[in-house]
Structure formats: C-alpha cells, structure tokens
Design a protein around this motif. Structure first.
Motif, mmCIF file in Angstrom:
data_model
loop_
_atom_site.group_PDB
_atom_site.id
_atom_site.type_symbol
_atom_site.label_atom_id
_atom_site.label_comp_id
_atom_site.label_asym_id
_atom_site.label_seq_id
_atom_site.Cartn_x
_atom_site.Cartn_y
_atom_site.Cartn_z
ATOM 1 N N ALA A 175 22.469 43.809 70.102
ATOM 2 C CA ALA A 175 22.860 44.821 71.087
ATOM 3 C C ALA A 175 24.309 44.625 71.523
ATOM 4 O O ALA A 175 25.067 45.601 71.666
ATOM 5 C CB ALA A 175 21.927 44.756 72.289
ATOM 6 N N ARG A 176 24.723 43.367 71.736
ATOM 7 C CA ARG A 176 26.098 43.107 72.158
ATOM 8 C C ARG A 176 27.108 43.515 71.083
ATOM 9 O O ARG A 176 28.215 43.942 71.391
ATOM 10 C CB ARG A 176 26.279 41.629 72.508
ATOM 11 C CG ARG A 176 25.644 41.221 73.823
ATOM 12 C CD ARG A 176 26.141 39.851 74.267
ATOM 13 N NE ARG A 176 25.802 38.809 73.316
ATOM 14 C CZ ARG A 176 24.690 38.082 73.357
ATOM 15 N NH1 ARG A 176 23.796 38.306 74.311
ATOM 16 N NH2 ARG A 176 24.456 37.142 72.456
ATOM 17 N N GLY A 177 26.723 43.363 69.835
ATOM 18 C CA GLY A 177 27.641 43.685 68.744
ATOM 19 C C GLY A 177 27.492 45.093 68.203
ATOM 20 O O GLY A 177 28.081 45.410 67.163
ATOM 21 N N ALA A 178 26.735 45.950 68.879
ATOM 22 C CA ALA A 178 26.488 47.300 68.375
ATOM 23 C C ALA A 178 27.769 48.123 68.350
ATOM 24 O O ALA A 178 28.646 47.976 69.204
ATOM 25 C CB ALA A 178 25.439 47.992 69.242
ATOM 26 N N SER A 179 27.867 49.008 67.352
ATOM 27 C CA SER A 179 29.019 49.897 67.224
ATOM 28 C C SER A 179 28.578 51.347 67.402
ATOM 29 O O SER A 179 27.390 51.664 67.300
ATOM 30 C CB SER A 179 29.685 49.715 65.852
ATOM 31 O OG SER A 179 28.766 50.004 64.819
ATOM 32 N N GLY A 193 23.247 44.980 62.121
ATOM 33 C CA GLY A 193 23.736 45.404 63.423
ATOM 34 C C GLY A 193 23.068 46.688 63.884
ATOM 35 O O GLY A 193 22.370 47.355 63.116
ATOM 36 N N TYR A 194 23.283 47.017 65.152
ATOM 37 C CA TYR A 194 22.763 48.248 65.741
ATOM 38 C C TYR A 194 23.895 49.250 65.901
ATOM 39 O O TYR A 194 25.081 48.904 65.870
ATOM 40 C CB TYR A 194 22.141 47.982 67.112
ATOM 41 C CG TYR A 194 20.881 47.154 67.087
ATOM 42 C CD1 TYR A 194 20.070 47.092 65.962
ATOM 43 C CD2 TYR A 194 20.493 46.424 68.212
ATOM 44 C CE1 TYR A 194 18.920 46.342 65.948
ATOM 45 C CE2 TYR A 194 19.337 45.669 68.205
ATOM 46 C CZ TYR A 194 18.553 45.619 67.074
ATOM 47 O OH TYR A 194 17.407 44.870 67.076
ATOM 48 N N LEU A 195 23.492 50.496 66.109
ATOM 49 C CA LEU A 195 24.423 51.571 66.412
ATOM 50 C C LEU A 195 24.054 52.145 67.772
ATOM 51 O O LEU A 195 22.910 52.026 68.216
ATOM 52 C CB LEU A 195 24.363 52.647 65.328
ATOM 53 C CG LEU A 195 24.764 52.163 63.925
ATOM 54 C CD1 LEU A 195 24.373 53.179 62.870
ATOM 55 C CD2 LEU A 195 26.253 51.876 63.852
ATOM 56 N N THR A 196 24.997 52.764 68.429
ATOM 57 C CA THR A 196 24.751 53.286 69.773
ATOM 58 C C THR A 196 25.096 54.762 69.867
ATOM 59 O O THR A 196 25.919 55.280 69.106
ATOM 60 C CB THR A 196 25.563 52.530 70.835
ATOM 61 O OG1 THR A 196 26.960 52.751 70.607
ATOM 62 C CG2 THR A 196 25.251 51.045 70.809
#
Length: 201
Positions: free
Chosen positions: A72-76, A167-170
């Motif tokens: 979550a912290r590294g989401a783009s 990773g996640y995306l936002t």
C-alpha cells in the motif's frame, strides 16, 4: 506499472471474498455439530470451538499484514486506460475458482463433528471474521491515504499479497462500486464490465 489496458480488482474485495462463504458454511457445520454428541461431548466441543474461533480469527487478521502495508505504501497511480472490475465480479470469480476447496472444507468440518462437535465449524467462522476485520483495516489505510487500493487481476490469482504481486495501484475514493474496505457502495454502482479510471480520479 500504471500503463496499458488491463483489469484491476479491489484489494479489500479480494480479501473479504472468502468471508461470506466461510461464515455461513462454518455456522452450518457448527450447528450440525451441536446436534451430535461426538467423542468429546458437546460442551468440550463448543469450548474448543470458541478457542479456535478466536485463534483462527486472529491468525486470518494478522496474516501478511506487513506485506499489505508495504504494498500500500508503494502503490502508484493507475493509468486512465485500465478497467475497474465490479465488486460482484471479483467476489464471484474468487468463489468459483475455489468452490471445491470450500466444499471440501465444509465436509471435513461436518465429519469432524463426530470427534469434536462444532469445533471446526467455529474455526471456519472465526477465519471469516478475521478476514472481514482485515478488509476493514485495509479500508482504514485507504481512507487515511484518500485512495483506493487495486491489484491487477492477472497478478492476484492466489492472494493480493502473494509474492507474485509487485505492487498495488490507486484511484480516487469515488472510483468503482465498493467503498473503502470493500463494502458495497449504495447508489453509485458502476455499469457491468467496469469503467475506466479517468472518470473518477
């Protein structure tokens, strides 16, 4: 990571997708166990089940929380060409892919009632409770960041926190048809097939 046309599923929805089936199957098997004396007797079975309910819930809630937080912290930010998968589609896909596993878990829980009544069913219900709690925790992360967490559907075939997920995306909080935490959004559902992110950034 945020470019190209592909489908995204809400992380919190994937986390809570097993909770409903596990809860109802667990309650049903526990209720069946309450009618069977078993080898240990109903009282010991229910006490053991209560302990397993707490332990299973705590384990489900705690599992991989550090990994979720790091992703979550590294989401783009998601690109404008991606498609947001509907909440119902995400949950249905997860359940369809694991229906035999759920059926086997239910049958095993019912069979165990002849040894320790209701214990396995309460453990299943506890797992469901822990997953719901984890989805709510993810919702807290989303509200504080003012961004919803998404994962590519082709990355999260097993778990949205699996090693294969880089990773996640936002998106903005208004995107998609689910609130922070994965609950159904009232009165603002997306049309079938998903929508592009660009309308709700």
């Amino acid at each position: 990571m945020g470019r190209g046309a592909y489908a995204l599923a809400r992380v919190a929805v994937v986390v809570r997708a097993p909770a409903g089936p596990l809860w109802w199957l667990g309650v049903l098997s526990a209720g069946t166990g309450a009618l069977v004396p078993g080898l240990t007797g109903r009282r010991i079975g229910l006490l053991a089940g209560a302990a397993l309910f707490i332990l299973a819930g705590a384990a489900a809630f705690a599992a991989r929380r550090g990994r979720y937080a790091r992703l979550a912290r590294g989401a783009s930010r998601a690109g404008r060409s991606v498609f947001l998968q509907d909440r119902a589609v995400t949950a249905r896909n997860w359940r369809r892919g694991r229906r035999w596993w759920l059926a086997a878990a239910f049958l095993a829980a019912v069979g165990s009632c002849f040894a320790v009544p209701a214990a396995a069913g309460l453990a299943m219900a506890g797992t469901a409770t822990g997953l719901w709690a984890k989805a709510l925790w993810l919702g807290g992360l989303e509200r504080r960041a003012e961004a919803l967490l998404w994962v590519r559907t082709d990355w999260a075939q097993g778990s949205p926190a699996a090693k294969a997920v880089p990773g996640y995306l936002t998106t903005g909080l208004a995107a998609g048809d689910a609130l922070p935490g994965g609950a159904r959004r009232r009165g603002g559902a997306t049309p079938p097939g998903g929508v592009t992110v660009g309308a709700a950034r």
